[in-house]
Design a protein around this motif. Sequence first.
Motif, PDB file in Angstrom:
ATOM      1  N   HIS A   4       0.827  -1.197   0.000  1.00 19.35           N
ATOM      2  CA  HIS A   4       0.000   0.000   0.000  1.00 19.35           C
ATOM      3  C   HIS A   4       0.866   1.253   0.000  1.00 19.35           C
ATOM      4  O   HIS A   4       2.035   1.238   0.403  1.00 19.35           O
ATOM      5  N   ILE A   6       1.186   4.431   1.920  1.00 16.30           N
ATOM      6  CA  ILE A   6       0.782   4.872   3.251  1.00 16.30           C
ATOM      7  C   ILE A   6       1.180   6.329   3.459  1.00 16.30           C
ATOM      8  O   ILE A   6       2.330   6.715   3.215  1.00 16.30           O
ATOM      9  N   HIS A  27       5.549  -1.801   2.641  1.00 16.45           N
ATOM     10  CA  HIS A  27       4.719  -0.742   2.087  1.00 16.45           C
ATOM     11  C   HIS A  27       5.576   0.497   1.806  1.00 16.45           C
ATOM     12  O   HIS A  27       6.708   0.618   2.287  1.00 16.45           O
ATOM     13  N   ALA A  29       5.842   4.352   2.577  1.00 18.75           N
ATOM     14  CA  ALA A  29       5.322   5.251   3.602  1.00 18.75           C
ATOM     15  C   ALA A  29       5.920   6.639   3.456  1.00 18.75           C
ATOM     16  O   ALA A  29       7.140   6.791   3.328  1.00 18.75           O
ATOM     17  N   LEU A 182      -2.799  -4.840   6.950  1.00 23.17           N
ATOM     18  CA  LEU A 182      -1.450  -4.285   7.058  1.00 23.17           C
ATOM     19  C   LEU A 182      -0.623  -5.039   8.087  1.00 23.17           C
ATOM     20  O   LEU A 182       0.605  -5.147   7.977  1.00 23.17           O
TER      21      LEU A 182
END
Length: 434
Positions: A4, A6, A27, A29, A182
């Motif tokens: 993802h 983030i 992920h 971030a 997550l």
Amino acid sequence: MRAHRIGVVGAGYVGLTTAACLARLGHTAVCADIDESKVERLNRAEVSSYEPGLAEIVTEGLQAGRLRFVLGARAATADADIVFVCVPTPVGANGSADLSQIYGVLHEVRDALSSGTVVVIKSTVPPGTTDDVGRLLDRSDLDVVTNPEFLREGHTVEDFLSPHRVVVGAGDAAAARRVAGLYAPLGAPVVLTDPVSAELVKYASNCFLAMKLSYVNTLAELCECTGGDVDAVTAGMRHDPRIGAEFLRPGPGWGGSCLPKDTQALLRAAESVAVDFPLLRATIDTNEAQPGRVLRAVRTAVACSPERPVDGVRLGLLGLTFKAGTDDLRDSPALAVADLLAADGAELTGHDPGVPAGTQAAGPVRVVDDAYLAAKDASALVVLTEWPQFGELDWARLGEQMRHRVVVDTRNHLPPEPLRRAGFRTYGTGRSAG
């Protein structure tokens, strides 16, 4: 596992740990803060937090290209599909949580969020806040989820990557599963519930721990009045699995950035719906009385009377932070004790492994970088924080620095035998002087 994008708003110990650990899990971030110099330092992997392992995983994330830091919330959230709000919710004027920083962030990013984004409230918030956030955003193409943090200062990386539980509260089951996913690689138990229940889990947990601490401090006072030994009492209690071993150590009170504000916030939340919570009120009142108990103990140790002031007496304080393993002085019971001792006329010199010499944040305490300097010419040493380094000190050498070999150990932290051999008289909490 799907990776993802983030966005994390807030680079305090919760936000920074959340961003770095999610990057560690694969992920991408982006973490935002309003402090430009802090953002620049973090992009150079300069981490000032007293958190084991955090600097390493920040460095790892930056080098892998999965972590970066930006100035301003919009820069972190515009391209994210999951946004974590990790800003402070301090105590407001009436004791309730001040949500102004959360609402300020949401006003700032509302029009920049991509359709389908899940907004995750990570900050500790009163029941009903997540629903209020949804109404404030007023966008049917967004989901709002609450995912309270359970990170202990000094253990944030450990607690994030090895959690006891993951709690997600949402009105939409798909959004809840998306956020819970997550954490799937961590293998932790997951509690999926409604937003209000999830918000209350955090407050209920912290306030229960505060009640245990206030309970054991009252037991310590009872032991002092009856001739019992609180360490023996709690040793017997810990074997009962219904009680457990944690949060049964007496001390000068509880503090820090969480328990004081969370107990006040839950009490105000209960009052707002006409629910009487005398147990929580007693928990707070008991804690507020602890610094006074320590003052009387120091008076007894130094002046031979709990009523006789320690005016002009030089005291060395060992420990200033609210607990060991952190550099956090916020709502530290050690500083509450120091304020009372200073008001009583004592001259205070202190040492704490997490607090640099000369810091002004310690109020009336002159902070030095060495325990032996804190002991110089002192009539007593007062142990206020349970740093393991204090148990390894050379007590014979300390005694040579002092006017009188007296220790008031508010945490019952020090091993008694080295002190006895060095000729110290020790006053503990909830037990007889040794």
